[in-house]
Design an enzyme around this catalytic site. Structure first.
Site, PDB file in Angstrom:
ATOM      1  CG  HIS A 126       6.159   3.708  -1.809  1.00 51.42           C
ATOM      2  ND1 HIS A 126       7.217   3.975  -1.497  1.00 51.42           N
ATOM      3  CD2 HIS A 126       6.026   2.498  -2.336  1.00 51.42           C
ATOM      4  CE1 HIS A 126       8.329   2.767  -2.200  1.00 51.42           C
ATOM      5  NE2 HIS A 126       7.068   2.070  -2.495  1.00 51.42           N
ATOM      6  N   GLY A 127       7.928   5.871   0.968  1.00 49.55           N
ATOM      7  CA  GLY A 127       9.260   6.384   1.733  1.00 49.55           C
ATOM      8  C   GLY A 127       9.797   6.686  -0.162  1.00 49.55           C
TER       9      GLY A 127
END
Length: 326
Positions: A126-127
């Protein structure tokens, strides 16, 4: 706030040569009125660069939501998204999102053939934002016709103007039992174990912050499905957070608020890489499966991501015609 009774004509700089936004910015940061106008323009340009792409992405999602409402009303549809008549609406939205990804990020997805027929749990890094996962889901549907359910934050249900869009892209707000049921019906399901914490507090070194979260592995074991690792190159360069600053860390530790300001939306090159599936093993433990999945995502990261990430280099990759091998 600006005092309405304040005179703008006696001994003060006239605002006729500056926009109202520049004037408000000067008031907000306490600038004296004789400060050169170019400072105000610089502030405006900086704010636009840092925050306009986020607004643009939200506008596109809202636009898709409006298009879906029009499509729904025109075809007399209800919220039964298993109805085949919804397929054209889903394809329309997928093409809009995919087009945005291609134009703004030169988005590519590699290894989509590794997603075999049948159910699977897709686990991704997850950025600062999950825009890359949106691009992946839409490209997957365009290329294969397969829908991927997605575990998302419950807070998204409170955002107005996105609900039909989220429903059509099959957002899942439920717990472990619902996820297992979705997989047992033969569907794909995507999840980011790091969630908000990984989003806000990871950095350009792409550290995986899962803590003690093992629920996704238990879901895969209970549903007897493989896990497919997924990683997007440069996702941290597209958007950055202030989660590593001492003040934000102090707030999080003091009040337990998984929250950090996000800025950017830079048009960096984004490539999503799909790793080899981790097959279901009835003899593996939850802890072992978590570690195995983490190693698989780290392997994708180490192979395809230059560490630490650099925004300028990620921007220049838009012009690099020599892509890495899958």
């Amino acid at each position: 706030m600006i005092n309405e009774s304040k005179s703008y004509t006696s001994g003060q700089e006239s605002v006729t040569n500056s926009t109202w936004l520049i004037y408000i910015l000067k008031e907000w940061i306490g600038m004296v009125y004789h400060c050169p106008d170019y400072v105000g323009y610089f502030l405006c340009v900086s704010l636009i660069i840092l925050f306009f792409p986020h607004l643009l992405w939200f506008i596109i999602c809202v636009f898709c939501n409006i298009c879906l409402h029009i499509y729904k009303r025109k075809n007399g549809l209800d919220d039964d998204f298993s109805n085949k008549l919804w397929d054209n609406g889903r394809l329309m939205v997928s093409r809009i999102i995919s087009m945005y990804g291609k134009l703004w990020h030169g988005y590519e997805v590699h290894g989509i053939e590794k997603i075999a027929e049948g159910p699977a749990l897709i686990v991704y890094y997850h950025g600062a934002t999950s825009v890359d996962y949106h691009f992946f889901v839409c490209n997957l549907y365009i290329q294969t016709g397969r829908v991927s359910y997605s575990v998302v934050e419950r807070a998204l249900r409170l955002i107005p103007g996105l609900q039909l869009y989220l429903k059509l892209l099959t957002a899942v707000y439920g717990g472990r039992e619902q996820c297992v049921e979705i997989l047992k019906k033969g569907n794909l399901l995507g999840v980011a174990p790091g969630g908000a914490r990984e989003s806000f507090f990871s950095d350009e070194n792409y550290g995986i912050l899962w803590g003690n979260r093992k629920g996704f592995a238990q879901v895969a074991i209970d549903a007897k499905v493989p896990i497919i690792p997924l990683f997007t190159q440069n996702i941290r360069e597209g958007c950055r957070t202030l989660g590593t600053t001492w003040f934000i860390r102090w707030l999080n530790e003091r009040f337990q608020l998984p929250l950090a300001p996000v800025y950017g939306g830079f048009p960096v090159k984004l490539r999503t890489y799909i790793g080899d599936p981790i097959p279901y093993d009835p003899n593996i433990t939850v802890t072992e499966l978590v570690e195995k999945t983490k190693i698989a995502i780290e392997a994708l990261r180490d192979r395809h991501q230059k560490l630490p990430g650099n925004i300028l280099k990620a921007l220049l990759e838009r012009f690099d015609k020599h892509q890495k091998d899958d």
